[in-house]
Write a protein that holds these residues in place. Structure first.
Motif, PDB file in Angstrom:
ATOM      1  N   ILE A 132       3.977  20.194  48.881  1.00 10.99           N
ATOM      2  CA  ILE A 132       5.151  20.259  48.236  1.00 10.99           C
ATOM      3  C   ILE A 132       5.943  18.790  48.047  1.00 10.99           C
ATOM      4  CG2 ILE A 132       7.705  20.964  48.785  1.00 10.99           C
ATOM      5  CD1 ILE A 132       6.288  23.283  50.017  1.00 10.99           C
ATOM      6  N   ILE A 133       5.838  18.030  49.310  1.00 15.28           N
ATOM      7  CA  ILE A 133       6.304  16.548  49.335  1.00 15.28           C
ATOM      8  C   ILE A 133       5.767  15.775  48.186  1.00 15.28           C
ATOM      9  CG2 ILE A 133       6.741  14.717  50.550  1.00 15.28           C
ATOM     10  CD1 ILE A 133       6.780  16.841  53.162  1.00 15.28           C
ATOM     11  N   ASN A 134       4.527  15.849  48.295  1.00 16.28           N
ATOM     12  CA  ASN A 134       3.655  15.018  47.277  1.00 16.28           C
ATOM     13  C   ASN A 134       3.876  15.329  45.853  1.00 16.28           C
ATOM     14  OD1 ASN A 134       2.333  13.535  49.284  1.00 16.28           O
ATOM     15  ND2 ASN A 134       0.546  14.698  49.312  1.00 16.28           N
ATOM     16  N   ASN A 135       3.980  16.505  45.400  1.00 11.60           N
ATOM     17  CA  ASN A 135       4.437  16.873  44.133  1.00 11.60           C
ATOM     18  C   ASN A 135       5.793  16.488  43.885  1.00 11.60           C
ATOM     19  OD1 ASN A 135       1.919  17.604  43.288  1.00 11.60           O
ATOM     20  ND2 ASN A 135       1.836  19.555  44.220  1.00 11.60           N
ATOM     21  N   ALA A 136       6.913  16.908  44.856  1.00 12.30           N
ATOM     22  CA  ALA A 136       8.267  16.363  44.496  1.00 12.30           C
ATOM     23  C   ALA A 136       8.245  14.864  44.335  1.00 12.30           C
ATOM     24  CB  ALA A 136       8.963  16.994  45.771  1.00 12.30           C
ATOM     25  N   GLU A 137       7.634  14.164  44.975  1.00 12.74           N
ATOM     26  CA  GLU A 137       7.495  12.782  44.959  1.00 12.74           C
ATOM     27  C   GLU A 137       7.044  12.393  43.366  1.00 12.74           C
ATOM     28  OE1 GLU A 137       5.455  11.228  47.895  1.00 12.74           O
ATOM     29  OE2 GLU A 137       7.195  10.945  49.122  1.00 12.74           O
ATOM     30  N   LYS A 138       5.998  13.042  42.910  1.00 10.63           N
ATOM     31  CA  LYS A 138       5.523  12.981  41.629  1.00 10.63           C
ATOM     32  C   LYS A 138       6.732  13.353  40.578  1.00 10.63           C
ATOM     33  CE  LYS A 138       0.688  13.963  42.452  1.00 10.63           C
ATOM     34  NZ  LYS A 138      -0.464  14.872  42.600  1.00 10.63           N
ATOM     35  N   MET A 139       7.359  14.383  40.655  1.00  7.65           N
ATOM     36  CA  MET A 139       8.438  14.806  39.633  1.00  7.65           C
ATOM     37  C   MET A 139       9.398  13.341  39.647  1.00  7.65           C
ATOM     38  SD  MET A 139       9.368  18.846  40.271  1.00  7.65           S
ATOM     39  CE  MET A 139       9.854  18.933  41.707  1.00  7.65           C
ATOM     40  N   LEU A 191       6.294  14.804  31.081  1.00  6.08           N
ATOM     41  CA  LEU A 191       6.189  15.816  32.277  1.00  6.08           C
ATOM     42  C   LEU A 191       5.115  16.763  32.153  1.00  6.08           C
ATOM     43  CD1 LEU A 191      10.121  16.305  32.001  1.00  6.08           C
ATOM     44  CD2 LEU A 191       8.666  14.629  33.401  1.00  6.08           C
ATOM     45  N   LEU A 192       4.476  17.052  30.923  1.00 11.63           N
ATOM     46  CA  LEU A 192       3.642  18.139  30.649  1.00 11.63           C
ATOM     47  C   LEU A 192       2.519  18.222  31.782  1.00 11.63           C
ATOM     48  CD1 LEU A 192       3.133  18.050  26.889  1.00 11.63           C
ATOM     49  CD2 LEU A 192       4.150  20.005  28.274  1.00 11.63           C
ATOM     50  N   PRO A 193       1.962  17.075  32.250  1.00 16.64           N
ATOM     51  CA  PRO A 193       0.822  17.306  33.038  1.00 16.64           C
ATOM     52  C   PRO A 193       1.203  17.968  34.532  1.00 16.64           C
ATOM     53  CG  PRO A 193       0.821  14.969  32.049  1.00 16.64           C
ATOM     54  CD  PRO A 193       2.015  15.755  31.777  1.00 16.64           C
ATOM     55  N   PHE A 194       2.383  17.619  35.024  1.00 17.11           N
ATOM     56  CA  PHE A 194       2.750  18.251  36.312  1.00 17.11           C
ATOM     57  C   PHE A 194       2.449  19.618  36.604  1.00 17.11           C
ATOM     58  CE2 PHE A 194       5.739  20.123  39.208  1.00 17.11           C
ATOM     59  CZ  PHE A 194       5.631  19.058  40.527  1.00 17.11           C
ATOM     60  N   VAL A 195       2.073  19.779  37.729  1.00 15.25           N
ATOM     61  CA  VAL A 195       1.503  21.266  38.039  1.00 15.25           C
ATOM     62  C   VAL A 195       1.678  21.357  39.598  1.00 15.25           C
ATOM     63  CG1 VAL A 195      -0.843  20.871  38.473  1.00 15.25           C
ATOM     64  CG2 VAL A 195       0.053  23.198  38.177  1.00 15.25           C
ATOM     65  N   HIS A 196       2.475  22.448  40.360  1.00 13.27           N
ATOM     66  CA  HIS A 196       2.694  22.644  41.589  1.00 13.27           C
ATOM     67  C   HIS A 196       2.493  24.355  41.614  1.00 13.27           C
ATOM     68  CE1 HIS A 196       3.613  22.781  45.935  1.00 13.27           C
ATOM     69  NE2 HIS A 196       4.339  23.813  45.413  1.00 13.27           N
ATOM     70  N   ARG A 197       1.449  24.722  41.838  1.00 16.47           N
ATOM     71  CA  ARG A 197       1.072  26.078  41.924  1.00 16.47           C
ATOM     72  C   ARG A 197       1.476  26.782  40.601  1.00 16.47           C
ATOM     73  NH1 ARG A 197       0.324  27.634  47.530  1.00 16.47           N
ATOM     74  NH2 ARG A 197       0.800  29.721  46.921  1.00 16.47           N
ATOM     75  N   THR A 198       2.405  27.612  40.712  1.00 14.13           N
ATOM     76  CA  THR A 198       2.564  28.225  39.275  1.00 14.13           C
ATOM     77  C   THR A 198       3.656  27.660  38.521  1.00 14.13           C
ATOM     78  OG1 THR A 198       4.225  29.792  40.156  1.00 14.13           O
ATOM     79  CG2 THR A 198       1.985  30.540  40.157  1.00 14.13           C
ATOM     80  N   PHE A 199       4.305  26.461  39.177  1.00 13.96           N
ATOM     81  CA  PHE A 199       5.568  25.836  38.329  1.00 13.96           C
ATOM     82  C   PHE A 199       4.719  24.494  37.717  1.00 13.96           C
ATOM     83  CE2 PHE A 199       8.575  22.672  37.920  1.00 13.96           C
ATOM     84  CZ  PHE A 199       9.758  23.388  37.720  1.00 13.96           C
ATOM     85  N   ASN A 200       4.806  24.673  36.314  1.00 13.31           N
ATOM     86  CA  ASN A 200       3.935  23.582  35.646  1.00 13.31           C
ATOM     87  C   ASN A 200       4.765  22.779  34.934  1.00 13.31           C
ATOM     88  OD1 ASN A 200       4.682  24.816  33.205  1.00 13.31           O
ATOM     89  ND2 ASN A 200       2.707  26.132  33.169  1.00 13.31           N
ATOM     90  N   GLY A 201       4.356  21.737  33.905  1.00 14.44           N
ATOM     91  CA  GLY A 201       5.090  20.827  33.228  1.00 14.44           C
ATOM     92  C   GLY A 201       6.035  21.473  32.293  1.00 14.44           C
TER      93      GLY A 201
END
Length: 254
Positions: A58-65, A88-98
């Motif tokens: 969660i923390i790593n992906n929030a930092e990516k956002m 933003l399109l390549p972003f993904v965290h579980r079912t939340f995507n770009g």
């Protein structure tokens, strides 16, 4: 456990876990990186939105956002051009995507342009409504313009029976001033007495073991029951006990 003993126990645990060391392993560290009010609330809202699953992820992906938004989320939200959204399109965290992140970017811009920003859309009339009703209204406002239907599942609706754990956690971050350096307390228009505990498998499990929650499902009815129990312990700051319940569940395996 007698009521007085229970309160003493939970007060002690809340005080123990409500300290700056908590930040290093929690998504609340994301809004702590910013100083501008709008950056704090936007980064906090987005971090809370993806706050399910492994906490490190969660923390790593929030930092990516935040990186994708140039570490200036408010500026990006308000001033992006259509071509900027492609990053933003390549972003993904579980079912939340770009695609969801792009939708949230557009919806947040709408909230700031036409509804006074995130804080204002959560303000409610204490005589006629509740924080959970306001969360439901917030979802309506968030998706009142053209939107992806798939993105709606990423904001919970108490009116449909959800405990809305992630939004209640976000509201705790924004509205509760704990003087311990953890909750940010930058919103002055919402009384912490009206906040609800972020109810999840950890806090719910501990609450049931302590006898302050009977309902088996972690839903809106269970949240109301838990709220009533916690407000009886501390009417002015009931969600401080989230630290106690979460700490007991996650760190002590209570």
């Amino acid at each position: 456990m007698p009521a007085a003993e229970l309160k003493e126990f939970l007060d002690e645990k809340a005080d123990f876990y409500n300290n700056p060391d908590f930040i290093t392993s929690d998504p609340i560290q994301i809004p702590h990186k910013f100083r501008l009010k709008e950056d704090i609330e936007i980064s906090g809202f987005l971090a809370a939105t993806i706050a399910w699953g492994n906490r490190k992820s969660i923390i790593n992906n929030a930092e990516k956002m935040m990186e994708l938004m140039g570490d200036s989320p408010y500026d990006f939200i308000m001033n992006h051009k259509e071509e900027h959204l492609e990053r933003l399109l390549p972003f993904v965290h579980r079912t939340f995507n770009g695609h969801d992140l792009i939708q949230f970017t557009k919806s947040l811009q709408h909230i700031y342009k036409y509804h006074g920003g995130l804080e204002m859309v959560f303000v409610f009339d204490e005589d006629t409504a509740s924080m959970q009703e306001q969360i439901s209204k917030f979802k309506e406002l968030f998706f009142e313009t053209e939107h992806l239907e798939r993105s709606k599942k990423h904001i919970s609706d108490p009116a449909k029976g959800s405990a809305a754990k992630r939004i209640n956690m976000f509201l705790r971050w924004m509205a509760r001033k704990d003087n311990k350096g953890v909750d940010l307390g930058i919103w002055k228009t919402i009384d912490p007495a009206h906040l609800s505990c972020p109810l999840d498998v950890h806090s719910g499990g501990v609450a049931r073991k302590l006898g302050i929650l009977k309902r088996k499902q972690n839903d809106a009815k269970a949240l109301k029951e838990l709220d009533d129990s916690l407000r009886a312990l501390d009417p002015s700051d009931p969600v401080k006990y989230d630290f106690a319940l979460f700490g007991l569940g996650v760190f002590e395996k209570f």
